[in-house]
Structure formats: structure tokens, C-alpha cells
Write a protein that holds these residues in place. Structure first.
Motif, PDB file in Angstrom:
ATOM      1  N   PRO A   3       5.688  -2.843  -1.383  1.00  0.00           N
ATOM      2  CA  PRO A   3       6.550  -3.320  -0.303  1.00  0.00           C
ATOM      3  C   PRO A   3       5.783  -4.265   0.628  1.00  0.00           C
ATOM      4  N   GLU A   4       6.431  -5.326   1.044  1.00  0.00           N
ATOM      5  CA  GLU A   4       5.758  -6.305   1.896  1.00  0.00           C
ATOM      6  C   GLU A   4       5.238  -5.688   3.195  1.00  0.00           C
ATOM      7  N   PRO A   5       5.961  -4.731   3.819  1.00  0.00           N
ATOM      8  CA  PRO A   5       5.388  -4.116   5.026  1.00  0.00           C
ATOM      9  C   PRO A   5       4.041  -3.439   4.776  1.00  0.00           C
ATOM     10  N   ALA A   6       3.818  -2.929   3.573  1.00  0.00           N
ATOM     11  CA  ALA A   6       2.533  -2.305   3.270  1.00  0.00           C
ATOM     12  C   ALA A   6       1.412  -3.346   3.298  1.00  0.00           C
ATOM     13  N   ARG A   7       1.655  -4.488   2.684  1.00  0.00           N
ATOM     14  CA  ARG A   7       0.639  -5.550   2.731  1.00  0.00           C
ATOM     15  C   ARG A   7       0.432  -6.027   4.167  1.00  0.00           C
ATOM     16  N   ARG A   8       1.536  -6.140   4.924  1.00  0.00           N
ATOM     17  CA  ARG A   8       1.412  -6.597   6.314  1.00  0.00           C
ATOM     18  C   ARG A   8       0.613  -5.614   7.149  1.00  0.00           C
ATOM     19  N   LEU A   9       0.757  -4.318   6.858  1.00  0.00           N
ATOM     20  CA  LEU A   9      -0.012  -3.315   7.595  1.00  0.00           C
ATOM     21  C   LEU A   9      -1.503  -3.594   7.490  1.00  0.00           C
ATOM     22  N   TRP A  10      -1.996  -3.719   6.263  1.00  0.00           N
ATOM     23  CA  TRP A  10      -3.440  -3.879   6.079  1.00  0.00           C
ATOM     24  C   TRP A  10      -3.907  -5.256   6.515  1.00  0.00           C
ATOM     25  N   ARG A  11      -3.035  -6.267   6.420  1.00  0.00           N
ATOM     26  CA  ARG A  11      -3.406  -7.572   6.971  1.00  0.00           C
ATOM     27  C   ARG A  11      -3.531  -7.498   8.483  1.00  0.00           C
ATOM     28  N   THR A  12      -2.644  -6.741   9.121  1.00  0.00           N
ATOM     29  CA  THR A  12      -2.706  -6.572  10.567  1.00  0.00           C
ATOM     30  C   THR A  12      -3.995  -5.869  10.968  1.00  0.00           C
ATOM     31  N   LEU A  13      -4.359  -4.810  10.263  1.00  0.00           N
ATOM     32  CA  LEU A  13      -5.583  -4.087  10.582  1.00  0.00           C
ATOM     33  C   LEU A  13      -6.817  -4.952  10.351  1.00  0.00           C
ATOM     34  N   ALA A  14      -6.745  -5.831   9.357  1.00  0.00           N
ATOM     35  CA  ALA A  14      -7.868  -6.731   9.069  1.00  0.00           C
ATOM     36  C   ALA A  14      -7.873  -7.954   9.966  1.00  0.00           C
ATOM     37  N   ALA A  15      -6.754  -8.203  10.656  1.00  0.00           N
ATOM     38  CA  ALA A  15      -6.584  -9.418  11.465  1.00  0.00           C
ATOM     39  C   ALA A  15      -6.814 -10.658  10.606  1.00  0.00           C
ATOM     40  N   ASP A  16      -6.275 -10.622   9.383  1.00  0.00           N
ATOM     41  CA  ASP A  16      -6.447 -11.748   8.462  1.00  0.00           C
ATOM     42  C   ASP A  16      -5.208 -11.837   7.566  1.00  0.00           C
ATOM     43  N   ASP A  17      -4.403 -12.869   7.777  1.00  0.00           N
ATOM     44  CA  ASP A  17      -3.171 -13.037   7.007  1.00  0.00           C
ATOM     45  C   ASP A  17      -3.418 -13.431   5.557  1.00  0.00           C
ATOM     46  N   ARG A  18      -4.652 -13.766   5.211  1.00  0.00           N
ATOM     47  CA  ARG A  18      -4.958 -14.152   3.829  1.00  0.00           C
ATOM     48  C   ARG A  18      -5.156 -12.944   2.931  1.00  0.00           C
ATOM     49  N   ALA A  19      -5.294 -11.773   3.523  1.00  0.00           N
ATOM     50  CA  ALA A  19      -5.679 -10.586   2.764  1.00  0.00           C
ATOM     51  C   ALA A  19      -4.568 -10.103   1.835  1.00  0.00           C
ATOM     52  N   LEU A  20      -4.994  -9.568   0.688  1.00  0.00           N
ATOM     53  CA  LEU A  20      -4.145  -8.859  -0.264  1.00  0.00           C
ATOM     54  C   LEU A  20      -3.059  -9.718  -0.902  1.00  0.00           C
ATOM     55  N   HIS A  21      -3.295 -11.003  -0.969  1.00  0.00           N
ATOM     56  CA  HIS A  21      -2.459 -11.828  -1.831  1.00  0.00           C
ATOM     57  C   HIS A  21      -2.976 -11.656  -3.262  1.00  0.00           C
ATOM     58  N   PRO A  22      -2.106 -11.744  -4.262  1.00  0.00           N
ATOM     59  CA  PRO A  22      -2.546 -11.524  -5.639  1.00  0.00           C
ATOM     60  C   PRO A  22      -3.751 -12.380  -6.020  1.00  0.00           C
ATOM     61  N   HIS A  23      -4.646 -11.808  -6.806  1.00  0.00           N
ATOM     62  CA  HIS A  23      -5.820 -12.475  -7.368  1.00  0.00           C
ATOM     63  C   HIS A  23      -6.828 -12.879  -6.295  1.00  0.00           C
ATOM     64  N   THR A  24      -6.850 -12.172  -5.149  1.00  0.00           N
ATOM     65  CA  THR A  24      -7.787 -12.548  -4.088  1.00  0.00           C
ATOM     66  C   THR A  24      -8.651 -11.353  -3.688  1.00  0.00           C
ATOM     67  N   THR A  25      -9.830 -11.681  -3.160  1.00  0.00           N
ATOM     68  CA  THR A  25     -10.694 -10.693  -2.509  1.00  0.00           C
ATOM     69  C   THR A  25     -11.049 -11.254  -1.140  1.00  0.00           C
ATOM     70  N   THR A  26     -10.710 -10.519  -0.100  1.00  0.00           N
ATOM     71  CA  THR A  26     -10.931 -10.953   1.273  1.00  0.00           C
ATOM     72  C   THR A  26     -11.922 -10.023   1.943  1.00  0.00           C
ATOM     73  N   VAL A  27     -12.932 -10.593   2.604  1.00  0.00           N
ATOM     74  CA  VAL A  27     -13.954  -9.817   3.291  1.00  0.00           C
ATOM     75  C   VAL A  27     -13.827 -10.039   4.794  1.00  0.00           C
ATOM     76  N   VAL A  28     -13.790  -8.944   5.555  1.00  0.00           N
ATOM     77  CA  VAL A  28     -13.728  -9.022   7.018  1.00  0.00           C
ATOM     78  C   VAL A  28     -14.783  -8.081   7.599  1.00  0.00           C
ATOM     79  N   ARG A  29     -15.086  -8.262   8.867  1.00  0.00           N
ATOM     80  CA  ARG A  29     -15.946  -7.337   9.599  1.00  0.00           C
ATOM     81  C   ARG A  29     -15.287  -7.001  10.930  1.00  0.00           C
ATOM     82  N   GLY A  30     -15.448  -5.765  11.366  1.00  0.00           N
ATOM     83  CA  GLY A  30     -14.943  -5.370  12.677  1.00  0.00           C
ATOM     84  C   GLY A  30     -13.469  -5.037  12.707  1.00  0.00           C
ATOM     85  N   SER A  31     -12.873  -4.702  11.551  1.00  0.00           N
ATOM     86  CA  SER A  31     -11.461  -4.327  11.533  1.00  0.00           C
ATOM     87  C   SER A  31     -11.306  -2.923  12.109  1.00  0.00           C
ATOM     88  N   ARG A  32     -10.051  -2.528  12.344  1.00  0.00           N
ATOM     89  CA  ARG A  32      -9.758  -1.189  12.857  1.00  0.00           C
ATOM     90  C   ARG A  32      -8.923  -0.442  11.837  1.00  0.00           C
TER      91      ARG A  32
END
Length: 253
Positions: A3-32
Motif C-alpha cells: 500500500p502506498e501509505p506504507a511506503r510514505r510512512l517509511w519515507r516520512t521517517l527517513a525524510a527522503d521522498d526517494r526512498a523505497l521506489h522499486p530497484h533502489t537502495t537509499t541511505v540516510v542518517r539521523g532518521s527517527r
């Protein structure tokens, strides 16, 4: 499909809208909420990975990114030999327009303030109470027999319209359908409020996973956290507080 809200949840916590799109690996620091402070945390949906780097050095993160599945404990252990681990936990959601099946007599489930359950909660194993997050809720749906509480469930509101469902059953009442009854009621409550239900269970918790499947949840993601030794630390200092990723509490807090 996740579900799209699930992806939006983790993007919100990462503060990165690029996260969890298919075929990607996104690295962040300082997420909550992705991992305890200073730890490395991985959330994976399909072939998309979100990595909270914590205090790991760049070389360790590069080795993590090179894995086929950086949320796989066996692969992480072989590549990085972490000091401590937490999880993995499986993330489950209801697919599409799924409806919760009628598996219980709803007349036996009642809503009560969690404040009235303090004595019951205090008598249960601390680890079970923490895992369920029922103690952090304001209201819970409970099932009683002869006036005795057998189980309770409810949800916490997470970002992006997620209702994180938590279930707690007394040890001597397990295996009798109590968890299914209160979990079904809690899931319906989440749906009635227009939220997307999320169920998170340790991979080793087969009882919880069985209840989730019975209600129509499907395991769509995985979360795994680990701490590296000081020799592999090179990121910014960790905050003083830690987030318990096993808990259902709002991960922004």
C-alpha cells in the motif's frame, strides 16, 4: 502490492521522498524510528531497501549496499559481524480492498480505557507488553471471560495515515482464538477511521504471524537492525535516546 501509505510512512521517517521506489537502495542518517540511535536499520519492500546508516562508517555501508538483500540477517552476519541485532520483524498489510473476515462473536469484545487495564498489564511478561504497545494506547478492545480479561488489542496512529495494530493475550489464554478476536476488532477500527492497518511481528513469532494471515494481512516487508563495534563506527555521534523498534509507539517520538 505494498500500500502506498506504507511506503510514505517509511519515507516520512527517513525524510527522503526517494526512498523505497522499486530497484533502489537509499541511505540516510539521523532518521527517527527506523533503528535505535546509532544502530544501522534496514527496511525492505520487494527489491527496494532503505538503510539508516547510524554510526557505521562508509566502508561498512558500502558492504551492506552490495548485499543481495541487506535486510537478511544471514547476509549481514557474514559481511559485517554485528555486535548486536534486533529482529528481523516482518511488516504486513491488507492487500487492496481486502475485508477482515468475521471470525469472532463481536458481542464478546468491548472497548475500554487502557487505564483500567493497568493491573492486568502489570501481571503479564514485560517483553510481551512492550512488544504489543497496548500500554501506550488510550483505548483498547478487550475480550473477557467470567469478568477476567483474556486479551486486548488496539492501534496507535503513525505518520502517513498508518494505524499500527498491537495485540496482547494472557499466556494462559493463548491458542483459543482470543488474539484473533481482539485483533479483528482492532483492525476493523483502523479501517473505520480511514487508516491503513500495519502489523509488525518478529519473524520468530509464528503465533502472531498466523493470526495476521488469518485476518487477511500479507507480509510485504522486513525490518532489521544491528549495531556494529567501534572499529566500524565513523558516522555522527548517536543521540542520547533510543527508539525501541519492536514497539508500536509513534516512531517520531
Amino acid at each position: 502490492m505494498v500500500p502506498e501509505p506504507a511506503r510514505r510512512l517509511w519515507r516520512t521517517l527517513a525524510a527522503d521522498d526517494r526512498a523505497l521506489h522499486p530497484h533502489t537502495t537509499t541511505v540516510v542518517r539521523g532518521s527517527r524510528g527506523i533503528a535505535p540511535a546509532g544502530w544501522v536499520g534496514v527496511v525492505r519492500f520487494g527489491d527496494a531497501s532503505l538503510i539508516e546508516a547510524g554510526q557505521a562508517d562508509d566502508a561498512s555501508i558500502a558492504r551492506l549496499r552490495a548485499l543481495d538483500d541487506p535486510s537478511d540477517p544471514a547476509q549481514v552476519e557474514a559481511a559485517l559481524q554485528p555486535d548486536r541485532t534486533m529482529g528481523p520483524a516482518l511488516l504486513a498489510y491488507l492487500p487492496g480492498r481486502a475485508r477482515v473476515p468475521d471470525l469472532e462473536d463481536r458481542s464478546h469484545v468491548e472497548e475500554v480505557p487502557v487505564s483500567t487495564l493497568r493491573d492486568w498489564l502489570a501481571a503479564l511478561p514485560d517483553e510481551d507488553v512492550d512488544e504489543s504497545s497496548v500500554a501506550e494506547m488510550e483505548q483498547a478492545l478487550v475480550l473477557r471471560r467470567a469478568g477476567i480479561v483474556l486479551g486486548a488489542a488496539g492501534h496507535l496512529g503513525w505518520p502517513a495515515g498508518i494505524g499500527h495494530v498491537g495485540v496482547l493475550v494472557a499466556p494462559d489464554a493463548r491458542g483459543a482464538g482470543v488474539g484473533t478476536a481482539v485483533a479483528a476488532a482492532a483492525t476493523r477500527r483502523v479501517l473505520d477511521q480511514g487508516l491503513t492497518p500495519q502489523w509488525r511481528a518478529a519473524a520468530s513469532n509464528l503465533a502472531s504471524r498466523t493470526v495476521a494471515r488469518r485476518l487477511g494481512y500479507r507480509e510485504m516487508g522486513r525490518q532489521f537492525c544491528f549495531e556494529l563495534d567501534e572499529a566500524h563506527a565513523g558516522g555522527p555521534p548517536a543521540a542520547a535516546t533510543r527508539t525501541n523498534v519492536r514497539s508500536g509507539r509513534d516512531p517520531r517520538q
